[in-house]
Design a protein around this motif. Structure first.
Motif, PDB file in Angstrom:
ATOM      1  N   PRO A 109       0.821  -1.212   0.000  1.00 19.02           N
ATOM      2  CA  PRO A 109       0.000   0.000   0.000  1.00 19.02           C
ATOM      3  C   PRO A 109       0.858   1.268   0.000  1.00 19.02           C
ATOM      4  N   MET A 110       0.296   2.325  -0.596  1.00 20.30           N
ATOM      5  CA  MET A 110       0.968   3.624  -0.662  1.00 20.30           C
ATOM      6  C   MET A 110       0.062   4.671  -0.025  1.00 20.30           C
ATOM      7  N   LYS A 111       0.658   5.737   0.466  1.00 15.35           N
ATOM      8  CA  LYS A 111      -0.135   6.793   1.109  1.00 15.35           C
ATOM      9  C   LYS A 111      -0.862   7.702   0.119  1.00 15.35           C
ATOM     10  N   PRO A 112      -0.195   8.266  -0.874  1.00 15.92           N
ATOM     11  CA  PRO A 112      -0.958   9.162  -1.758  1.00 15.92           C
ATOM     12  C   PRO A 112      -2.085   8.370  -2.435  1.00 15.92           C
ATOM     13  N   LYS A 113      -3.322   8.820  -2.280  1.00 18.54           N
ATOM     14  CA  LYS A 113      -4.482   8.070  -2.753  1.00 18.54           C
ATOM     15  C   LYS A 113      -4.387   7.707  -4.233  1.00 18.54           C
ATOM     16  N   ALA A 114      -3.978   8.642  -5.069  1.00 15.95           N
ATOM     17  CA  ALA A 114      -3.901   8.368  -6.503  1.00 15.95           C
ATOM     18  C   ALA A 114      -2.906   7.236  -6.790  1.00 15.95           C
ATOM     19  N   TYR A 115      -1.750   7.271  -6.145  1.00 15.13           N
ATOM     20  CA  TYR A 115      -0.751   6.211  -6.301  1.00 15.13           C
ATOM     21  C   TYR A 115      -1.305   4.884  -5.773  1.00 15.13           C
ATOM     22  N   HIS A 116      -1.919   4.932  -4.604  1.00 12.96           N
ATOM     23  CA  HIS A 116      -2.450   3.724  -3.985  1.00 12.96           C
ATOM     24  C   HIS A 116      -3.498   3.070  -4.895  1.00 12.96           C
ATOM     25  N   ASP A 117      -4.424   3.876  -5.389  1.00  9.33           N
ATOM     26  CA  ASP A 117      -5.480   3.343  -6.257  1.00  9.33           C
ATOM     27  C   ASP A 117      -4.896   2.733  -7.526  1.00  9.33           C
ATOM     28  N   LYS A 118      -3.896   3.398  -8.079  1.00 13.69           N
ATOM     29  CA  LYS A 118      -3.265   2.895  -9.307  1.00 13.69           C
ATOM     30  C   LYS A 118      -2.541   1.572  -9.038  1.00 13.69           C
ATOM     31  N   THR A 119      -1.824   1.489  -7.930  1.00 18.10           N
ATOM     32  CA  THR A 119      -1.108   0.249  -7.636  1.00 18.10           C
ATOM     33  C   THR A 119      -2.075  -0.894  -7.342  1.00 18.10           C
ATOM     34  N   ARG A 120      -3.237  -0.601  -6.767  1.00 22.69           N
ATOM     35  CA  ARG A 120      -4.235  -1.660  -6.539  1.00 22.69           C
ATOM     36  C   ARG A 120      -4.736  -2.200  -7.888  1.00 22.69           C
ATOM     37  N   LEU A 121      -4.919  -1.305  -8.833  1.00 22.68           N
ATOM     38  CA  LEU A 121      -5.358  -1.693 -10.178  1.00 22.68           C
ATOM     39  C   LEU A 121      -4.326  -2.616 -10.823  1.00 22.68           C
ATOM     40  N   PHE A 122      -3.056  -2.233 -10.735  1.00 20.45           N
ATOM     41  CA  PHE A 122      -1.985  -3.051 -11.304  1.00 20.45           C
ATOM     42  C   PHE A 122      -1.840  -4.373 -10.550  1.00 20.45           C
ATOM     43  N   ASN A 123      -1.946  -4.346  -9.223  1.00 21.11           N
ATOM     44  CA  ASN A 123      -1.853  -5.593  -8.458  1.00 21.11           C
ATOM     45  C   ASN A 123      -2.934  -6.580  -8.884  1.00 21.11           C
ATOM     46  N   ARG A 124      -4.158  -6.111  -9.097  1.00 20.83           N
ATOM     47  CA  ARG A 124      -5.237  -6.995  -9.554  1.00 20.83           C
ATOM     48  C   ARG A 124      -4.900  -7.566 -10.937  1.00 20.83           C
ATOM     49  N   PHE A 125      -4.367  -6.708 -11.803  1.00 25.42           N
ATOM     50  CA  PHE A 125      -3.960  -7.148 -13.146  1.00 25.42           C
ATOM     51  C   PHE A 125      -2.926  -8.266 -13.047  1.00 25.42           C
ATOM     52  N   TYR A 126      -1.848  -8.034 -12.248  1.00 28.76           N
ATOM     53  CA  TYR A 126      -0.788  -9.036 -12.110  1.00 28.76           C
ATOM     54  C   TYR A 126      -1.343 -10.335 -11.534  1.00 28.76           C
ATOM     55  N   ASP A 127      -2.154 -10.234 -10.506  1.00 29.12           N
ATOM     56  CA  ASP A 127      -2.726 -11.408  -9.860  1.00 29.12           C
ATOM     57  C   ASP A 127      -3.518 -12.244 -10.872  1.00 29.12           C
ATOM     58  N   GLN A 128      -4.375 -11.592 -11.637  1.00 27.60           N
ATOM     59  CA  GLN A 128      -5.190 -12.308 -12.632  1.00 27.60           C
ATOM     60  C   GLN A 128      -4.327 -12.922 -13.729  1.00 27.60           C
ATOM     61  N   ASP A 164       7.203   9.849   2.689  1.00 29.09           N
ATOM     62  CA  ASP A 164       6.566  10.261   1.437  1.00 29.09           C
ATOM     63  C   ASP A 164       5.424   9.321   1.047  1.00 29.09           C
ATOM     64  N   GLY A 165       5.335   8.156   1.732  1.00 26.97           N
ATOM     65  CA  GLY A 165       4.273   7.205   1.449  1.00 26.97           C
ATOM     66  C   GLY A 165       4.476   6.430   0.162  1.00 26.97           C
ATOM     67  N   ILE A 166       5.620   6.608  -0.473  1.00 25.82           N
ATOM     68  CA  ILE A 166       5.880   5.979  -1.768  1.00 25.82           C
ATOM     69  C   ILE A 166       7.024   4.973  -1.683  1.00 25.82           C
ATOM     70  N   HIS A 167       8.173   5.411  -1.212  1.00 28.88           N
ATOM     71  CA  HIS A 167       9.362   4.555  -1.199  1.00 28.88           C
ATOM     72  C   HIS A 167       9.344   3.617   0.009  1.00 28.88           C
ATOM     73  N   VAL A 168       9.682   2.348  -0.220  1.00 20.71           N
ATOM     74  CA  VAL A 168       9.665   1.340   0.832  1.00 20.71           C
ATOM     75  C   VAL A 168      10.794   1.626   1.824  1.00 20.71           C
ATOM     76  N   SER A 169      10.451   1.639   3.111  1.00 18.78           N
ATOM     77  CA  SER A 169      11.437   1.885   4.167  1.00 18.78           C
ATOM     78  C   SER A 169      12.214   0.600   4.458  1.00 18.78           C
ATOM     79  N   ASN A 170      13.274   0.731   5.243  1.00 20.22           N
ATOM     80  CA  ASN A 170      14.057  -0.441   5.621  1.00 20.22           C
ATOM     81  C   ASN A 170      13.194  -1.449   6.371  1.00 20.22           C
ATOM     82  N   SER A 171      12.442  -0.975   7.366  1.00 24.41           N
ATOM     83  CA  SER A 171      11.598  -1.888   8.145  1.00 24.41           C
ATOM     84  C   SER A 171      10.489  -2.468   7.268  1.00 24.41           C
ATOM     85  N   GLY A 172       9.951  -1.664   6.359  1.00 25.82           N
ATOM     86  CA  GLY A 172       8.927  -2.152   5.437  1.00 25.82           C
ATOM     87  C   GLY A 172       9.484  -3.210   4.505  1.00 25.82           C
TER      88      GLY A 172
END
Length: 130
Positions: free
Chosen positions: A63-82, A108-116
């Motif tokens: 998941p990402m914090k910026p809503k537009a990015y988050h929504d877009k990545t959910r769309l792509f994740n569904r595509f990849y999964d299918q 920034d809600g975008i880049h993966v942190s070390n702990s993440g």
């Protein structure tokens, strides 16, 4: 192939224009030609991975914090999964168990942190048995 397994996590910048027949084809959730062309590119790339090993693991984008990015990545994740479910090769690994409230990404809600990254890596090891 030469690999025991291949693990992939891509896509956060994929919702951009594609070059098609010498023109720019712009992204959109309802733009059939864009998705058709993206799908062809995905199939070619994923097919190459499948030719190298019988164990391809595609990790969904956390998941990402910026809503537009988050929504877009959910769309792509569904595509990849299918796509991967119907490929007969590989396995999709969900990251939906993570939330935008956990420290998966930097401020920034975008880049993966070390702990993440460690959380995702532990999940990959658990889900793949590697």
């Amino acid at each position: 192939g030469d690999f025991n397994a291949i693990i992939v996590m891509l896509g956060s910048n994929d919702g951009r224009w594609l070059k098609h027949e010498g023109k720019r084809l712009h992204f959109g959730p309802d733009v059939a030609l864009w998705w058709q062309q993206y799908s062809l590119r995905f199939d070619e790339f994923f097919g190459r991975l499948c030719n190298e090993t019988g164990k391809v693991f595609w990790v969904g984008m956390p998941p990402m914090k910026p809503k537009a990015y988050h929504d877009k990545t959910r769309l792509f994740n569904r595509f990849y999964d299918q796509k991967i479910q119907h490929s007969g090769c590989g396995r999709y690994i969900h990251t939906d168990y993570l939330s935008t409230e956990r420290p998966t990404r930097w401020k920034d809600g975008i880049h993966v942190s070390n702990s993440g990254g460690q959380m995702v890596a532990q999940r990959i090891l658990k889900d793949t048995g590697l």
